[in-house]
Enzyme design. Structure first.
Site, PDB file in Angstrom:
ATOM      1  N   VAL A   1      10.092 -14.693  -2.069  1.00 46.75           N
ATOM      2  CA  VAL A   1      11.408 -14.893  -1.449  1.00 46.75           C
ATOM      3  C   VAL A   1      12.505 -15.002  -2.515  1.00 46.75           C
ATOM      4  O   VAL A   1      13.665 -14.688  -2.273  1.00 46.75           O
ATOM      5  CB  VAL A   1      11.410 -16.173  -0.567  1.00 46.75           C
ATOM      6  CG1 VAL A   1      12.727 -16.342   0.181  1.00 46.75           C
ATOM      7  CG2 VAL A   1      10.246 -16.151   0.430  1.00 46.75           C
ATOM      8  N   THR A   2      12.130 -15.444  -3.709  1.00 50.84           N
ATOM      9  CA  THR A   2      13.101 -15.662  -4.791  1.00 50.84           C
ATOM     10  C   THR A   2      13.871 -14.376  -5.109  1.00 50.84           C
ATOM     11  O   THR A   2      13.279 -13.303  -5.197  1.00 50.84           O
ATOM     12  CB  THR A   2      12.363 -16.154  -6.065  1.00 50.84           C
ATOM     13  OG1 THR A   2      11.592 -17.309  -5.726  1.00 50.84           O
ATOM     14  CG2 THR A   2      13.340 -16.486  -7.186  1.00 50.84           C
TER      15      THR A   2
ATOM     16  N   ARG B   1      22.278 -18.332  -8.648  1.00 51.97           N
ATOM     17  CA  ARG B   1      23.238 -17.896  -9.680  1.00 51.97           C
ATOM     18  C   ARG B   1      24.390 -18.895  -9.751  1.00 51.97           C
ATOM     19  O   ARG B   1      25.017 -19.196  -8.748  1.00 51.97           O
ATOM     20  CB  ARG B   1      23.750 -16.503  -9.314  1.00 51.97           C
ATOM     21  CG  ARG B   1      24.535 -15.869 -10.414  1.00 51.97           C
ATOM     22  CD  ARG B   1      24.604 -14.371 -10.185  1.00 51.97           C
ATOM     23  NE  ARG B   1      25.712 -13.782 -10.905  1.00 51.97           N
ATOM     24  CZ  ARG B   1      26.039 -12.509 -10.818  1.00 51.97           C
ATOM     25  NH1 ARG B   1      25.371 -11.718 -10.022  1.00 51.97           N
ATOM     26  NH2 ARG B   1      27.045 -12.043 -11.502  1.00 51.97           N
TER      27      ARG B   1
ATOM     28  N   ASP C   1       6.703 -28.340  -6.058  1.00 47.76           N
ATOM     29  CA  ASP C   1       7.949 -28.169  -6.816  1.00 47.76           C
ATOM     30  C   ASP C   1       7.721 -28.705  -8.216  1.00 47.76           C
ATOM     31  O   ASP C   1       6.778 -29.471  -8.463  1.00 47.76           O
ATOM     32  CB  ASP C   1       9.113 -28.911  -6.133  1.00 47.76           C
ATOM     33  CG  ASP C   1      10.466 -28.329  -6.513  1.00 47.76           C
ATOM     34  OD1 ASP C   1      11.034 -27.553  -5.720  1.00 47.76           O
ATOM     35  OD2 ASP C   1      10.964 -28.646  -7.627  1.00 47.76           O
TER      36      ASP C   1
ATOM     37  N   VAL D   1      15.159 -23.337   1.100  1.00 40.35           N
ATOM     38  CA  VAL D   1      14.352 -22.296   1.752  1.00 40.35           C
ATOM     39  C   VAL D   1      12.899 -22.759   1.882  1.00 40.35           C
ATOM     40  O   VAL D   1      12.281 -22.628   2.944  1.00 40.35           O
ATOM     41  CB  VAL D   1      14.411 -20.959   0.965  1.00 40.35           C
ATOM     42  CG1 VAL D   1      13.492 -19.922   1.607  1.00 40.35           C
ATOM     43  CG2 VAL D   1      15.840 -20.431   0.919  1.00 40.35           C
TER      44      VAL D   1
ATOM     45  N   HIS E   1      16.914  -5.292  -1.169  1.00 48.25           N
ATOM     46  CA  HIS E   1      17.606  -6.445  -0.598  1.00 48.25           C
ATOM     47  C   HIS E   1      18.859  -6.672  -1.429  1.00 48.25           C
ATOM     48  O   HIS E   1      18.852  -7.402  -2.382  1.00 48.25           O
ATOM     49  CB  HIS E   1      16.686  -7.661  -0.665  1.00 48.25           C
ATOM     50  CG  HIS E   1      17.255  -8.880  -0.001  1.00 48.25           C
ATOM     51  ND1 HIS E   1      17.758  -8.859   1.269  1.00 48.25           N
ATOM     52  CD2 HIS E   1      17.364 -10.151  -0.421  1.00 48.25           C
ATOM     53  CE1 HIS E   1      18.160 -10.073   1.583  1.00 48.25           C
ATOM     54  NE2 HIS E   1      17.939 -10.877   0.579  1.00 48.25           N
TER      55      HIS E   1
ATOM     56  N   ASN F   1      14.731 -16.438 -13.542  1.00 44.15           N
ATOM     57  CA  ASN F   1      13.846 -16.393 -12.379  1.00 44.15           C
ATOM     58  C   ASN F   1      12.560 -15.617 -12.665  1.00 44.15           C
ATOM     59  O   ASN F   1      11.522 -15.919 -12.087  1.00 44.15           O
ATOM     60  CB  ASN F   1      14.589 -15.851 -11.150  1.00 44.15           C
ATOM     61  CG  ASN F   1      15.457 -16.935 -10.520  1.00 44.15           C
ATOM     62  OD1 ASN F   1      15.406 -18.091 -10.942  1.00 44.15           O
ATOM     63  ND2 ASN F   1      16.250 -16.568  -9.533  1.00 44.15           N
TER      64      ASN F   1
HETATM   65  N1  APR Z   1       8.165 -24.508 -10.333  1.00 46.47           N
HETATM   66  C1  APR Z   1       8.323 -25.016  -9.093  1.00 46.47           C
HETATM   67  N2  APR Z   1       9.528 -25.183  -8.498  1.00 46.47           N
HETATM   68  C2  APR Z   1      10.598 -24.803  -9.182  1.00 46.47           C
HETATM   69  C3  APR Z   1      10.525 -24.246 -10.492  1.00 46.47           C
HETATM   70  C4  APR Z   1       9.240 -24.105 -11.058  1.00 46.47           C
HETATM   71  N3  APR Z   1       9.066 -23.591 -12.275  1.00 46.47           N
HETATM   72  N4  APR Z   1      11.777 -23.974 -10.904  1.00 46.47           N
HETATM   73  C5  APR Z   1      12.626 -24.327  -9.903  1.00 46.47           C
HETATM   74  N5  APR Z   1      11.914 -24.828  -8.866  1.00 46.47           N
HETATM   75  C6  APR Z   1      12.403 -25.369  -7.614  1.00 46.47           C
HETATM   76  C7  APR Z   1      13.640 -26.231  -7.775  1.00 46.47           C
HETATM   77  O1  APR Z   1      13.309 -27.526  -8.266  1.00 46.47           O
HETATM   78  C8  APR Z   1      14.196 -26.267  -6.348  1.00 46.47           C
HETATM   79  O2  APR Z   1      13.704 -27.389  -5.625  1.00 46.47           O
HETATM   80  O3  APR Z   1      12.823 -24.335  -6.735  1.00 46.47           O
HETATM   81  C9  APR Z   1      13.652 -24.959  -5.741  1.00 46.47           C
HETATM   82  C10 APR Z   1      14.751 -23.986  -5.319  1.00 46.47           C
HETATM   83  O4  APR Z   1      15.442 -24.564  -4.266  1.00 46.47           O
HETATM   84  P1  APR Z   1      17.024 -24.386  -4.013  1.00 46.47           P
HETATM   85  O5  APR Z   1      17.740 -24.525  -5.297  1.00 46.47           O
HETATM   86  O6  APR Z   1      17.367 -25.239  -2.848  1.00 46.47           O
HETATM   87  O7  APR Z   1      17.149 -22.831  -3.633  1.00 46.47           O
HETATM   88  P2  APR Z   1      16.907 -22.190  -2.167  1.00 46.47           P
HETATM   89  O8  APR Z   1      18.190 -22.168  -1.419  1.00 46.47           O
HETATM   90  O9  APR Z   1      15.717 -22.794  -1.550  1.00 46.47           O
HETATM   91  O10 APR Z   1      16.595 -20.666  -2.576  1.00 46.47           O
HETATM   92  C11 APR Z   1      15.399 -20.350  -3.251  1.00 46.47           C
HETATM   93  O11 APR Z   1      15.206 -18.180  -2.271  1.00 46.47           O
HETATM   94  O12 APR Z   1      16.571 -16.950  -0.886  1.00 46.47           O
HETATM   95  C12 APR Z   1      16.168 -17.167  -2.204  1.00 46.47           C
HETATM   96  O13 APR Z   1      18.142 -16.589  -3.486  1.00 46.47           O
HETATM   97  C13 APR Z   1      17.330 -17.639  -3.071  1.00 46.47           C
HETATM   98  O14 APR Z   1      16.156 -17.284  -5.132  1.00 46.47           O
HETATM   99  C14 APR Z   1      16.581 -18.273  -4.203  1.00 46.47           C
HETATM  100  C15 APR Z   1      15.334 -18.861  -3.512  1.00 46.47           C
END
Ligand code: APR
Length: 310
Positions: A119-120, A83, A34, A14, A176, A96
């Site tokens: 968005v999370t 999840r 990240d 995302v 949501h 989260n």
């Molecule tokens: N600080 C920075 N980045 C982080 C941290 C943190 N503490 N913890 C996790 N991340 C990063 C992960 O390393 C990963 O690259 O968050 C990113 C999440 O990416 P994806 O696993 O690809 O998830 P994505 O599909 O992008 O969804 C992100 O958006 O729509 C919502 O439900 C979905 O909560 C989820 C979020």
């Protein structure tokens, strides 16, 4: 004039796609952040190298250090865990919550005037965490859900009636999740209410598909969840805020008595401008719509009550 600056936290599906849409639309320079070293830098470099082909000059950089995000106009929070099988809803909520709290504290410390877009998931609960961790006024903490849910509804309406998606309009309010509230009466094609175009049964089928929109994508992908449409929805909110357009879009905001609820993030139509949320637009709901909205708000409240203290 310097271009606006947007920080996108989380360089996953995302986050990276959101960053891509923002720079490719020429909206702002982007810093992608990240926790994983190299990931935001690698994606930012790859995206930078597509700019000459696409013909835009927005800059995109990747970092693991919040100092690089200082002075952002908007901070988009996509970091979090999905999840996993075997993980309870409460486990996900706790994990989260910790991630969103930590990234929001670090980002807002160096961008105290930013607008936050969360968005999370679980979205409405994470908005509460972001509000608390930032100490920002409610006008500058927004959740992205309604634009996405409405876009899904519009897609199905356009397919059903064989019309351009651009001729459709739809509002999906509420939390949501499974209890979201699509409003067929306020959804239309070229201004004609959906209720005059389709049978109640058919509308109900489109509403059900909208409600399950996220799950339908997950079931097809097998691993991972939707990101193209979520990223497009965030980019639309970013464009409205940076362009001060006063667009009215459904977003999760902290209600202060509007729609009969208080101190709860729920999706409602809001006016977006440079200050973030500039007004909550109250539309009249029928008794049935109000009951569905209240049920949705109750589901959000239940989740918020389960938030770990911090
Ligand atoms: N600080 C920075 N980045 C982080 C941290 C943190 N503490 N913890 C996790 N991340 C990063 C992960 O390393 C990963 O690259 O968050 C990113 C999440 O990416 P994806 O696993 O690809 O998830 P994505 O599909 O992008 O969804 C992100 O958006 O729509 C919502 O439900 C979905 O909560 C989820 C979020």
């Amino acid at each position: 004039m310097a271009r606006p600056k947007v920080t996108v936290i989380g360089a996953g599906n995302v986050g990276a796609t959101t960053a891509q849409r923002i720079v490719e639309a020429g909206l702002a320079d982007v810093v992608l952040v990240d926790i994983v070293e190299g990931l935001p830098q690698g994606k930012a470099l790859d995206l930078s190298e597509s700019a000459p082909v696409l013909g835009h000059d927005c800059r995109i950089s990747g970092s693991n250090d919040y100092a690089d995000t200082a002075g952002s106009d908007i901070v988009v929070v996509t970091s979090g865990l999905a999840r996993q099988p075997g993980m309870s809803r409460d486990d996900l909520l706790a994990k989260n919550t910790a991630i969103v709290r930590s990234v929001v504290q670090q980002a807002t410390a160096v961008s105290p005037a930013a607008v936050l877009i969360v968005v999370t998931n679980p979205l409405d609960a994470m908005c509460h965490v972001a509000l608390q961790a930032s100490g920002f006024p409610r006008e500058r903490v927004l959740g992205m859900a309604g634009v996405l849910d409405s876009a899904r509804f519009r897609t199905f309406i356009a397919w059903e009636l064989g019309v351009s998606v651009t001729s459709t309009h739809a509002f999906v309010l509420g939390g949501h999740g499974d209890t979201m509230v699509p409003l067929p009466r306020y959804s239309s094609v070229a201004g004609v209410p959906l209720t005059e175009l389709l049978s109640a049964e058919r509308i109900e089928e489109l509403v059900t598909r909208t409600r399950n929109g996220g799950a339908e994508v997950v079931a097809l992908l097998k691993s991972g969840s939707a990101y193209y449409a979520p990223a497009a929805a965030v980019a639309q909110m970013v464009a409205a805020i940076l362009g001060d357009t006063k667009a009215i879009l459904p977003c999760a905001v902290l209600l202060r008595g509007e729609y009969g609820h208080r101190d709860l993030f729920v999706g409602v139509p809001v006016k977006l401008g440079r200050g973030g949320m500039e007004a909550v637009v109250e539309i009249e709901l029928s008794a049935e719509e109000r009951a569905a909205f209240d049920r949705s708000a109750d589901a959000v409240r239940e989740l918020v009550e389960h938030l770990p203290a911090g």
